[in-house]
Design a protein around this motif. Sequence first.
Motif, PDB file in Angstrom:
ATOM      1  N   ARG A   2       0.918  -1.273  -0.059  1.00 44.72           N
ATOM      2  CA  ARG A   2      -0.188  -0.016  -0.015  1.00 44.72           C
ATOM      3  C   ARG A   2       0.844   1.255  -0.055  1.00 44.72           C
ATOM      4  NH1 ARG A   2      -1.807  -0.867   6.277  1.00 44.72           N
ATOM      5  NH2 ARG A   2       0.298  -0.068   7.241  1.00 44.72           N
ATOM      6  N   THR A   3       0.317   2.315  -0.439  1.00 41.67           N
ATOM      7  CA  THR A   3       0.933   3.620  -0.431  1.00 41.67           C
ATOM      8  C   THR A   3       0.297   4.545   0.500  1.00 41.67           C
ATOM      9  OG1 THR A   3       1.654   3.663  -2.564  1.00 41.67           O
ATOM     10  CG2 THR A   3       1.806   5.749  -1.499  1.00 41.67           C
ATOM     11  N   VAL A   4       0.824   4.794   1.589  1.00 42.40           N
ATOM     12  CA  VAL A   4       0.026   5.663   2.853  1.00 42.40           C
ATOM     13  C   VAL A   4       0.471   7.237   2.808  1.00 42.40           C
ATOM     14  CG1 VAL A   4      -0.418   3.443   4.278  1.00 42.40           C
ATOM     15  CG2 VAL A   4       1.739   4.848   4.585  1.00 42.40           C
ATOM     16  N   THR A   5      -0.601   7.717   3.006  1.00 39.97           N
ATOM     17  CA  THR A   5      -0.287   9.186   3.215  1.00 39.97           C
ATOM     18  C   THR A   5      -0.563   9.797   4.566  1.00 39.97           C
ATOM     19  OG1 THR A   5      -0.778   9.634   0.828  1.00 39.97           O
ATOM     20  CG2 THR A   5      -0.665  11.556   2.334  1.00 39.97           C
ATOM     21  N   PHE A   6       0.360  10.217   5.236  1.00 40.24           N
ATOM     22  CA  PHE A   6       0.431  10.798   6.663  1.00 40.24           C
ATOM     23  C   PHE A   6      -0.549  12.159   6.776  1.00 40.24           C
ATOM     24  CE2 PHE A   6       3.455   7.383   6.478  1.00 40.24           C
ATOM     25  CZ  PHE A   6       3.029   6.600   7.634  1.00 40.24           C
ATOM     26  N   ALA A   7      -0.739  12.574   7.701  1.00 42.23           N
ATOM     27  CA  ALA A   7      -1.248  13.934   7.956  1.00 42.23           C
ATOM     28  C   ALA A   7      -0.331  14.874   7.770  1.00 42.23           C
ATOM     29  CB  ALA A   7      -2.040  14.168   9.329  1.00 42.23           C
ATOM     30  N   ASN A   8       0.879  14.644   7.818  1.00 48.34           N
ATOM     31  CA  ASN A   8       2.082  15.759   7.880  1.00 48.34           C
ATOM     32  C   ASN A   8       2.292  15.718   6.315  1.00 48.34           C
ATOM     33  OD1 ASN A   8       3.614  13.483   7.379  1.00 48.34           O
ATOM     34  ND2 ASN A   8       4.959  13.869   9.245  1.00 48.34           N
ATOM     35  N   GLY A   9       1.825  15.062   5.647  1.00 50.13           N
ATOM     36  CA  GLY A   9       2.102  14.992   4.054  1.00 50.13           C
ATOM     37  C   GLY A   9       3.283  13.976   3.636  1.00 50.13           C
ATOM     38  N   ALA A  10       3.642  13.435   4.575  1.00 51.96           N
ATOM     39  CA  ALA A  10       4.631  12.207   4.148  1.00 51.96           C
ATOM     40  C   ALA A  10       4.049  11.161   3.528  1.00 51.96           C
ATOM     41  CB  ALA A  10       5.677  12.133   5.341  1.00 51.96           C
ATOM     42  N   THR A  11       4.641  10.547   2.612  1.00 47.47           N
ATOM     43  CA  THR A  11       4.212   9.280   2.049  1.00 47.47           C
ATOM     44  C   THR A  11       5.044   8.045   2.364  1.00 47.47           C
ATOM     45  OG1 THR A  11       4.970   9.822  -0.157  1.00 47.47           O
ATOM     46  CG2 THR A  11       2.890  10.421   0.127  1.00 47.47           C
TER      47      THR A  11
END
Length: 137
Positions: A46-55
Amino acid sequence: MATIYKEFTVDAGIDSVWDALRDFNAVHRRLAPGFVVDCKPSEGGRTVTFANGATAQELLVGIHEGMHRLSYTIAGGKASHHMASAQLLAEGDKRTRFVWITDVLPDSLGDYIDAMMTQGVVVMQRALGGSSEKPAG
């Protein structure tokens, strides 16, 4: 190698916590909503995106049903090595201990990963059922 260890409890039975943890592609809805804001399934991961914009491109290494354990790694990015696992332990019928461990190289990423995991623990604890216990790690 930096090793980051987080342990916390939730006031929910192991079956419901396991159902959320093992739902690998629903991490943004079931396990860590708000910390992980998007999840796009890919072959083997999976590719996840975090709340801080990091992936991050996370690859599923394995799910061990009997041990209530899931492991994954991050491909690419700044880490030359990343391996993480989450394991659940029943503490009675209505309480579950959640153990999350990440090993990462280079060591210089340890503080960043630790801070991200600390944020994730707060969100997961709330999403999974809360607890009166302060997280360890």
